[in-house]
Scaffold this active site. Structure first.
Site, PDB file in Angstrom:
ATOM      1  N   GLN A  84      -5.298  -9.354  -8.307  1.00  0.00           N
ATOM      2  CA  GLN A  84      -5.666  -8.394  -7.261  1.00  0.00           C
ATOM      3  C   GLN A  84      -5.973  -9.150  -5.949  1.00  0.00           C
ATOM      4  OE1 GLN A  84      -7.412  -7.726 -10.613  1.00  0.00           O
ATOM      5  NE2 GLN A  84      -5.389  -6.891 -10.893  1.00  0.00           N
ATOM      6  N   ARG A 140     -22.013  -3.261 -22.836  1.00  0.00           N
ATOM      7  CA  ARG A 140     -22.268  -4.022 -24.077  1.00  0.00           C
ATOM      8  C   ARG A 140     -21.726  -3.333 -25.334  1.00  0.00           C
ATOM      9  NH1 ARG A 140     -28.323  -4.444 -22.190  1.00  0.00           N
ATOM     10  NH2 ARG A 140     -27.701  -2.330 -21.675  1.00  0.00           N
ATOM     11  N   THR A 189      -3.839   1.829 -11.741  1.00  0.00           N
ATOM     12  CA  THR A 189      -2.584   1.549 -12.441  1.00  0.00           C
ATOM     13  C   THR A 189      -2.592   2.203 -13.828  1.00  0.00           C
ATOM     14  OG1 THR A 189      -3.482  -0.473 -13.376  1.00  0.00           O
ATOM     15  CG2 THR A 189      -2.308  -0.682 -11.275  1.00  0.00           C
ATOM     16  N   LYS A 194       0.778 -14.219  -5.160  1.00  0.00           N
ATOM     17  CA  LYS A 194       0.019 -15.229  -5.911  1.00  0.00           C
ATOM     18  C   LYS A 194       0.866 -15.888  -6.986  1.00  0.00           C
ATOM     19  CE  LYS A 194      -2.954 -11.958  -6.842  1.00  0.00           C
ATOM     20  NZ  LYS A 194      -2.486 -10.887  -5.945  1.00  0.00           N
ATOM     21  N   GLY A 209       5.705   0.214 -10.054  1.00  0.00           N
ATOM     22  CA  GLY A 209       6.890   0.621  -9.302  1.00  0.00           C
ATOM     23  C   GLY A 209       6.567   1.544  -8.131  1.00  0.00           C
ATOM     24  N   ASP A 218       9.557 -14.010   6.330  1.00  0.00           N
ATOM     25  CA  ASP A 218      10.961 -13.602   6.549  1.00  0.00           C
ATOM     26  C   ASP A 218      11.089 -12.092   6.782  1.00  0.00           C
ATOM     27  OD1 ASP A 218      10.061 -13.799   3.727  1.00  0.00           O
ATOM     28  OD2 ASP A 218      11.916 -12.697   3.326  1.00  0.00           O
ATOM     29  N   ASP A 227      -0.978  -8.292  -4.425  1.00  0.00           N
ATOM     30  CA  ASP A 227       0.471  -8.437  -4.236  1.00  0.00           C
ATOM     31  C   ASP A 227       0.831  -9.334  -3.067  1.00  0.00           C
ATOM     32  OD1 ASP A 227       0.736  -6.691  -6.358  1.00  0.00           O
ATOM     33  OD2 ASP A 227       0.862  -4.930  -5.053  1.00  0.00           O
ATOM     34  N   GLU A 228      -0.009 -10.299  -2.777  1.00  0.00           N
ATOM     35  CA  GLU A 228       0.248 -11.191  -1.648  1.00  0.00           C
ATOM     36  C   GLU A 228       1.335 -12.211  -1.977  1.00  0.00           C
ATOM     37  OE1 GLU A 228      -2.715 -10.765  -3.067  1.00  0.00           O
ATOM     38  OE2 GLU A 228      -4.144 -10.009  -1.585  1.00  0.00           O
ATOM     39  N   ASN A 248      -3.245  -4.745 -14.937  1.00  0.00           N
ATOM     40  CA  ASN A 248      -3.049  -4.040 -13.660  1.00  0.00           C
ATOM     41  C   ASN A 248      -2.319  -4.989 -12.698  1.00  0.00           C
ATOM     42  OD1 ASN A 248      -5.344  -5.691 -13.644  1.00  0.00           O
ATOM     43  ND2 ASN A 248      -6.574  -4.340 -12.376  1.00  0.00           N
ATOM     44  N   ALA A 249      -2.435  -6.292 -12.959  1.00  0.00           N
ATOM     45  CA  ALA A 249      -1.753  -7.292 -12.137  1.00  0.00           C
ATOM     46  C   ALA A 249      -0.269  -7.330 -12.468  1.00  0.00           C
ATOM     47  CB  ALA A 249      -2.365  -8.665 -12.389  1.00  0.00           C
ATOM     48  N   GLY A 250       0.532  -7.634 -11.455  1.00  0.00           N
ATOM     49  CA  GLY A 250       1.954  -7.916 -11.670  1.00  0.00           C
ATOM     50  C   GLY A 250       2.270  -9.101 -10.791  1.00  0.00           C
ATOM     51  N   HIS A 251       2.454 -10.260 -11.386  1.00  0.00           N
ATOM     52  CA  HIS A 251       2.690 -11.488 -10.623  1.00  0.00           C
ATOM     53  C   HIS A 251       4.151 -11.895 -10.775  1.00  0.00           C
ATOM     54  CE1 HIS A 251      -1.875 -12.616 -10.715  1.00  0.00           C
ATOM     55  NE2 HIS A 251      -1.618 -11.457 -10.139  1.00  0.00           N
ATOM     56  N   THR A 252       4.860 -11.912  -9.651  1.00  0.00           N
ATOM     57  CA  THR A 252       6.306 -12.137  -9.700  1.00  0.00           C
ATOM     58  C   THR A 252       6.662 -13.581  -9.362  1.00  0.00           C
ATOM     59  OG1 THR A 252       6.444  -9.915  -8.789  1.00  0.00           O
ATOM     60  CG2 THR A 252       8.507 -11.169  -8.914  1.00  0.00           C
TER      61      THR A 252
HETATM   62  P1  GDP Z   1       1.211 -11.090  -6.640  1.00  0.00           P
HETATM   63  O1  GDP Z   1       0.690  -9.921  -7.392  1.00  0.00           O
HETATM   64  O2  GDP Z   1       0.258 -11.580  -5.610  1.00  0.00           O
HETATM   65  O3  GDP Z   1       1.710 -12.192  -7.520  1.00  0.00           O
HETATM   66  O4  GDP Z   1       2.478 -10.540  -5.820  1.00  0.00           O
HETATM   67  P2  GDP Z   1       3.629  -9.588  -6.398  1.00  0.00           P
HETATM   68  O5  GDP Z   1       4.501 -10.364  -7.276  1.00  0.00           O
HETATM   69  O6  GDP Z   1       3.065  -8.329  -6.936  1.00  0.00           O
HETATM   70  O7  GDP Z   1       4.344  -9.159  -5.054  1.00  0.00           O
HETATM   71  C1  GDP Z   1       4.915 -10.075  -4.184  1.00  0.00           C
HETATM   72  C2  GDP Z   1       6.390  -9.728  -4.033  1.00  0.00           C
HETATM   73  O8  GDP Z   1       6.929 -10.405  -2.923  1.00  0.00           O
HETATM   74  C3  GDP Z   1       7.221 -10.167  -5.219  1.00  0.00           C
HETATM   75  O9  GDP Z   1       8.296  -9.284  -5.372  1.00  0.00           O
HETATM   76  C4  GDP Z   1       7.719 -11.550  -4.807  1.00  0.00           C
HETATM   77  O10 GDP Z   1       8.935 -11.908  -5.443  1.00  0.00           O
HETATM   78  C5  GDP Z   1       7.930 -11.324  -3.343  1.00  0.00           C
HETATM   79  N1  GDP Z   1       7.722 -12.507  -2.478  1.00  0.00           N
HETATM   80  C6  GDP Z   1       6.818 -13.509  -2.593  1.00  0.00           C
HETATM   81  N2  GDP Z   1       6.893 -14.306  -1.526  1.00  0.00           N
HETATM   82  C7  GDP Z   1       7.851 -13.814  -0.725  1.00  0.00           C
HETATM   83  C8  GDP Z   1       8.368 -14.191   0.559  1.00  0.00           C
HETATM   84  O11 GDP Z   1       7.944 -15.141   1.189  1.00  0.00           O
HETATM   85  N3  GDP Z   1       9.361 -13.406   1.075  1.00  0.00           N
HETATM   86  C9  GDP Z   1       9.856 -12.313   0.425  1.00  0.00           C
HETATM   87  N4  GDP Z   1      10.815 -11.612   1.008  1.00  0.00           N
HETATM   88  N5  GDP Z   1       9.387 -11.942  -0.775  1.00  0.00           N
HETATM   89  C10 GDP Z   1       8.385 -12.671  -1.320  1.00  0.00           C
HETATM   90  P1  IMO Z   2      -1.961  -8.106  -8.392  1.00  0.00           P
HETATM   91  O1  IMO Z   2      -2.683  -9.133  -9.222  1.00  0.00           O
HETATM   92  C1  IMO Z   2      -2.168  -4.454  -6.027  1.00  0.00           C
HETATM   93  C2  IMO Z   2      -5.045  -1.426  -7.281  1.00  0.00           C
HETATM   94  C3  IMO Z   2      -4.501  -0.121  -7.817  1.00  0.00           C
HETATM   95  C4  IMO Z   2      -5.616   0.819  -7.413  1.00  0.00           C
HETATM   96  C5  IMO Z   2      -6.870  -0.029  -7.608  1.00  0.00           C
HETATM   97  C6  IMO Z   2      -7.553   0.174  -8.956  1.00  0.00           C
HETATM   98  O2  IMO Z   2      -0.567  -7.876  -8.785  1.00  0.00           O
HETATM   99  O3  IMO Z   2      -2.141  -8.411  -6.941  1.00  0.00           O
HETATM  100  P2  IMO Z   2      -6.990  -0.420 -11.477  1.00  0.00           P
HETATM  101  O4  IMO Z   2      -5.700  -0.411 -12.237  1.00  0.00           O
HETATM  102  O5  IMO Z   2      -7.613  -1.752 -11.368  1.00  0.00           O
HETATM  103  O6  IMO Z   2      -7.918   0.645 -11.962  1.00  0.00           O
HETATM  104  O7  IMO Z   2      -6.588   0.041  -9.992  1.00  0.00           O
HETATM  105  O8  IMO Z   2      -6.441  -1.368  -7.500  1.00  0.00           O
HETATM  106  N1  IMO Z   2      -4.548  -2.638  -7.976  1.00  0.00           N
HETATM  107  C7  IMO Z   2      -3.669  -3.478  -7.438  1.00  0.00           C
HETATM  108  N2  IMO Z   2      -2.989  -3.416  -6.280  1.00  0.00           N
HETATM  109  N3  IMO Z   2      -2.034  -5.528  -6.843  1.00  0.00           N
HETATM  110  C8  IMO Z   2      -2.729  -5.616  -7.994  1.00  0.00           C
HETATM  111  O9  IMO Z   2      -2.728  -6.719  -8.748  1.00  0.00           O
HETATM  112  C9  IMO Z   2      -3.557  -4.544  -8.361  1.00  0.00           C
HETATM  113  N4  IMO Z   2      -4.346  -4.282  -9.427  1.00  0.00           N
HETATM  114  C10 IMO Z   2      -4.960  -3.121  -9.166  1.00  0.00           C
HETATM  115  O10 IMO Z   2      -3.286   0.207  -7.221  1.00  0.00           O
HETATM  116  O11 IMO Z   2      -5.517   1.118  -6.043  1.00  0.00           O
HETATM  117 MG    MG Z   3       1.257  -7.962  -7.879  1.00  0.00          MG
END
Ligand code: GDP
Ligand code: IMO
Ligand code: MG
Length: 421
Positions: A222, A143, A129, A16, A300, A331, A13-14, A38-42
């Site tokens: 991740q 396998r 997740t 990406k 969530g 920010d 959730d950095e 399991n990923a959520g990329h926003t």
């Molecule tokens: P990902 O899984 O690495 O793609 O990251 P996520 O989408 O799960 O989580 C990052 C969250 O931070 C999302 O809600 C983005 O919209 C938000 N976000 C990304 N960059 C920034 C930033 O520089 N500032 C703020 N306030 N939010 C950001």
């Molecule tokens: P993105 O790509 C943050 C965490 C789960 C749990 C552990 C194992 O959005 O950065 P799993 O579902 O793989 O069995 O869960 O890894 N986890 C994540 N945490 N961002 C993710 O993906 C994650 N995908 C898995 O919360 O602790």
């Molecule tokens: Mg994410």
């Protein structure tokens, strides 16, 4: 040409998704190399927020080809939902989304086993997740798995039934009730959506593209601290989230990789269980979570928040061979009294700057330095030249400690809130 890799350096959730979207203009192909839904990329642009789980984050750029690589695990149900959401926005992705024939399928029973297994662990649960990731990768290495390329084979239903039978036996070991019929119906409908897309030998496709000079960006999911080998085991995911995962998850050779972009937040978050040395349990942590809207994009759940952890970042940079850093969510730290940076850990009475084998419980304690915080709102900044001096000092301090340049500073969730250095 070359392949560049983009991946997370913390616990996911950095940001990406946002940065892949920002960089896509410079690439011909975006290829996801591991993980699953399991990923959520926003991504945010034009006032709309999109969350992708399986589909690479270059999909909103008409001219980019997006590949779901062999290292990814796909849940047809979630995939269909993602496609439906994109279709609602009139985005035609029929030609620029390609799926590896070797990507494994998440079956409905994988999700059930995931849930049954987590429940049985009680307090020791991973905090998964519950998308079936662990059981699907277990079937891959065991396998037993089914792959995208199997869908069109004549004996697909036999293979499916055989695996479901195995899974039912596993489930019978748990005290767990389930309704498979409903899930199976949705799964089969998702399979029809999967069938509409091109299934390719993605490694061959990428080799040709590479040789003909196309630019490829490998998108990780991740983060490094969730890597199956190098993360905070057992509180990790079930794939290699690190740069090496791009080689196995796409079939690209290590010497084709040029830049490795490492993404981190100006602080740190974690969702799910497991050690988190710099975690905050006070009102500062609450404030960061609130301002940063730190709630999981997939489940969530509230993300745990803490200060930046340099020993962990150094470890991640070394494992991945990061060449450029990108600092996100700067920010969010505006208007704090001060910022803390963990430079070392205290471990068995000694100061160390690496992650030891045992990080559970209270075995390591972070040692901090304090830095002045910036007071300005950064979200409207248009140029890196106008950032507050305190932020510039923070960036320079991190660059020196991490021995790697910070090339992007993100100041908000929108595509445009991205400052390049
Ligand atoms: P990902 O899984 O690495 O793609 O990251 P996520 O989408 O799960 O989580 C990052 C969250 O931070 C999302 O809600 C983005 O919209 C938000 N976000 C990304 N960059 C920034 C930033 O520089 N500032 C703020 N306030 N939010 C950001
Ligand atoms: P993105 O790509 C943050 C965490 C789960 C749990 C552990 C194992 O959005 O950065 P799993 O579902 O793989 O069995 O869960 O890894 N986890 C994540 N945490 N961002 C993710 O993906 C994650 N995908 C898995 O919360 O602790
Ligand atoms: Mg994410």
């Amino acid at each position: 040409m070359s392949v560049d890799v983009l991946l997370g350096l913390q616990w996911g959730d950095e940001g990406k998704g946002k940065i892949v979207d920002v960089l896509t203009n410079d690439y011909d192909i975006i290829a996801r190399f591991q993980g699953g839904p399991n990923a959520g990329h926003t991504l945010e642009f034009d006032g709309i927020k999109h969350v992708l789980h399986t589909i690479p984050s270059g999909i909103f750029h008409k001219n980019s080809i997006n590949i779901v690589g062999n290292g990814v695990v796909i849940d047809p149900i979630i995939f269909k939902n993602e496609i439906d959401s994109l279709e609602k926005l009139n985005i035609d992705i029929s030609k620029n989304l390609l799926l590896s024939k070797k990507a494994h399928l998440i079956l409905p029973t994988h999700k059930l086993i995931d849930e049954a297994s987590e429940r049985s662990k009680g307090k020791l649960k991973i905090g998964s997740t519950l998308k079936g990731i662990g059981p699907t990768y277990m079937d891959k290495t065991g396998r037993n798995g089914l792959r995208v390329g199997d869908i069109t084979s004549i004996n697909f239903s036999d293979k499916y039934e055989l695996l479901i039978k195995k899974h039912k036996k596993i489930l019978s070991n748990y005290n767990f009730n389930y309704d498979l019929l409903k899930l199976e119906k949705e799964w089969l409908s998702g399979l029809e959506t999967l069938k509409k897309f091109q299934h390719i030998d993605s490694e061959n496709y990428l080799h040709k593209a590479y040789k003909s000079g196309k630019k490829i960006l490998a998108e990780g999911a991740q983060g490094t601290l969730l890597d199956i080998d190098f993360g905070s085991y057992p509180y990790v995911t079930s794939s290699n989230t690190i740069a090496a995962g791009a080689c196995t998850g796409l079939g690209i050779p290590p010497n084709s990789i040029k830049e490795v972009y490492g993404i981190f937040k100006a602080y740190c978050t974690r969702v799910g269980s497991g050690p988190f040395p710099t975690e905050l349990f006070d009102e500062v942590g609450e404030k960061i979570g609130l301002i940063g809207k730190e709630f999981g994009a997939t489940t969530g759940r509230k993300r745990r928040c803490g200060w930046i952890d340099l020993p962990a970042l150094k470890y991640a940079i070394n494992i991945n061979g990061v060449t450029q850093l990108m600092m996100m969510k700067s920010d969010v730290l505006s208007n704090l009294d001060h910022i803390k940076v963990c430079t070392h850990y205290s471990y068995n009475g000694k100061n160390i700057d690496y992650i030891p084998f045992d990080t559970e419980g209270n075995s390591i304690k972070p040692i901090y330095i304090e830095m002045p915080a910036w007071k300005e709102d950064l979200t409207k900044l248009q140029s890196i030249d106008n950032i507050p001096i305190e932020l510039l000092n923070y960036i320079k301090f991190l660059e020196k400690e991490l021995d790697t340049p910070i090339k992007i500073v993100s100041v908000g969730p929108d595509r445009k809130q991205t400052l390049k250095r």
